[in-house]
Design a protein around this motif. Structure first.
Motif, mmCIF file in Angstrom:
data_model
loop_
_atom_site.group_PDB
_atom_site.id
_atom_site.type_symbol
_atom_site.label_atom_id
_atom_site.label_comp_id
_atom_site.label_asym_id
_atom_site.label_seq_id
_atom_site.Cartn_x
_atom_site.Cartn_y
_atom_site.Cartn_z
ATOM 1 N N ASP A 152 8.662 25.028 -103.812
ATOM 2 C CA ASP A 152 8.896 23.864 -104.669
ATOM 3 C C ASP A 152 7.594 23.380 -105.295
ATOM 4 O O ASP A 152 7.546 23.047 -106.482
ATOM 5 C CB ASP A 152 9.542 22.730 -103.862
ATOM 6 N N ARG A 153 6.554 23.336 -104.488
ATOM 7 C CA ARG A 153 5.270 22.876 -105.023
ATOM 8 C C ARG A 153 4.730 23.834 -106.071
ATOM 9 O O ARG A 153 4.163 23.418 -107.081
ATOM 10 C CB ARG A 153 4.253 22.729 -103.898
ATOM 11 N N ALA A 154 4.911 25.118 -105.831
ATOM 12 C CA ALA A 154 4.463 26.103 -106.815
ATOM 13 C C ALA A 154 5.249 25.919 -108.116
ATOM 14 O O ALA A 154 4.680 26.037 -109.216
ATOM 15 C CB ALA A 154 4.640 27.512 -106.273
ATOM 16 N N THR A 155 6.529 25.624 -107.981
ATOM 17 C CA THR A 155 7.348 25.386 -109.172
ATOM 18 C C THR A 155 6.826 24.186 -109.946
ATOM 19 O O THR A 155 6.687 24.222 -111.172
ATOM 20 C CB THR A 155 8.813 25.147 -108.781
ATOM 21 N N GLY A 158 3.766 25.111 -111.726
ATOM 22 C CA GLY A 158 4.104 25.900 -112.901
ATOM 23 C C GLY A 158 4.612 25.039 -114.030
ATOM 24 O O GLY A 158 4.220 25.219 -115.186
ATOM 25 N N LEU B 34 11.609 28.776 -109.265
ATOM 26 C CA LEU B 34 10.222 29.190 -109.466
ATOM 27 C C LEU B 34 10.137 30.340 -110.456
ATOM 28 O O LEU B 34 9.287 30.351 -111.350
ATOM 29 C CB LEU B 34 9.617 29.602 -108.121
ATOM 30 N N GLN B 37 10.559 29.082 -113.887
ATOM 31 C CA GLN B 37 9.400 28.331 -114.326
ATOM 32 C C GLN B 37 8.239 29.250 -114.692
ATOM 33 O O GLN B 37 7.545 29.032 -115.685
ATOM 34 C CB GLN B 37 8.968 27.336 -113.243
ATOM 35 N N MET B 128 -2.761 26.757 -114.171
ATOM 36 C CA MET B 128 -1.890 27.199 -113.085
ATOM 37 C C MET B 128 -2.722 27.728 -111.925
ATOM 38 O O MET B 128 -2.420 27.473 -110.755
ATOM 39 C CB MET B 128 -0.948 28.294 -113.595
ATOM 40 N N MET B 132 -2.715 26.331 -108.152
ATOM 41 C CA MET B 132 -2.380 27.168 -106.998
ATOM 42 C C MET B 132 -3.494 27.119 -105.946
ATOM 43 O O MET B 132 -3.222 27.105 -104.741
ATOM 44 C CB MET B 132 -2.134 28.612 -107.438
ATOM 45 N N LEU B 135 -3.008 23.950 -104.178
ATOM 46 C CA LEU B 135 -1.847 24.056 -103.300
ATOM 47 C C LEU B 135 -2.191 24.833 -102.028
ATOM 48 O O LEU B 135 -1.901 24.394 -100.911
ATOM 49 C CB LEU B 135 -0.702 24.736 -104.054
#
Lengths: 169, 169
Positions: A152-155, A158, B34, B37, B128, B132, B135
């Motif tokens: 979800d966080r990666a989405t 993005g 994802l 996205q 991005m 990442m 994240l």
DNA sequence: CCGATATCGTATGGATCTCATAATATATGA
DNA sequence: TCATATATTATGAGATCCATACGATATCGG
């Protein structure tokens, strides 16, 4: 390597950092590879159904995010509104969607997916679906939660990156 | 709910199963979202570079999996060989790739990406990329490993599902 | 209420793209 | 050597994309 250094403590720290960078890079690599692979899977599924990639993406968006207007769909799919007319024509002709005038705003149109046909799509994803179930079965509840949150966080990341690129005109 | 049942033990087990199914479904959902996205991000990046989606996918494959023949690329990208000629024409004209005859088999052609231009692509993914990194910074080494392995396995699952669909003709 | 303007979806048409088929060049095997 | 197979590209008919225009409706200022 570490063994020739005078300061083992600092080397350890540096090795940790290096390792971490490696892991992070590996994740980004893997994510990219996964993305490509899923696109190819979609391509195959779409091909089976006689639906072009772009059209299939749109159908997926309609299915996933409920009835919506052609322009909203165009925005979401990153396409020109006039292109969307052609996409919807094909999807409607093939019986995947319907177009209904919005009673509230009679200029507007609501595009709705025909749920009956979703089983066809679902069936083609059955293999991937089962494989993912198997894969998930190997993780405990806490791990699954970790994975879901990461995805979800990666989405979100993005989406933000995409929007940033789209806005800076 | 559980409170009205005669057998708390069994209910607990069932709740666990239900929860697990929910988590697994959530992961599949998230993964799909994802994937969409990331496709949109690619669409934006490609758009910035004046490269069509399909062309950009091909360029990415060339970059990622080294020099290769047009037919191999067509297979990987799921496209018709004749279509690939057009794709490569555009990419070559725009200075993204070169075509060189294979010395070993003079019918064959090797398609090679021009590394110099990769910085342009990389720069557009900078947002991005940084997101990442942020994240990933929130996870420890073991968690990163878990995530990477999951992504790799999911990719393998996707590849298998795709190949299965492609083969059963 | 009215007129100006904005918005929605779509028609139009030229440029572009896709892809089945054919053509060319080269390789391979009998 | 000659027939056949393979890699790539040319050809051209049909499909697609999208800038623009258009008709229908909505909205807003006066």
């Amino acid at each position: 390597m570490s063994s020739v250094s005078q300061d083992g403590k600092q080397d350890e720290k540096q090795d940790g950092k290096r390792q971490r960078r490696r892991s992070t890079t590996a994740i980004k690599e893997s994510l990219r590879e996964l993305s490509i692979q899923l696109s190819l899977l979609n391509h195959q599924v779409g091909g089976r159904l006689g639906v072009k990639d772009a059209d299939f993406d749109c159908l997926d968006l309609i299915n996933r995010h409920g009835p919506m207007s052609p322009s909203a769909l165009a925005r979401r799919a990153g396409q020109h509104p006039a292109t969307m007319t052609g996409v919807l024509d094909r999807l409607e002709r093939a019986g995947w969607i319907t177009r209904e005038r919005d009673p509230g705003d009679r200029r507007a149109v609501q595009v709705r997916a025909l749920k009956e046909r979703n089983t066809e799509i679902f069936h083609l994803y059955a293999g991937m679906n089962a494989a993912m179930d198997d894969l998930c079965a190997g993780y405990d509840e806490a791990q699954l939660e970790l994975l879901a949150e990461f995805l979800d966080r990666a989405t979100t990341a993005g989406r933000r990156a995409t929007d940033d690129l789209a806005e800076q005109d």
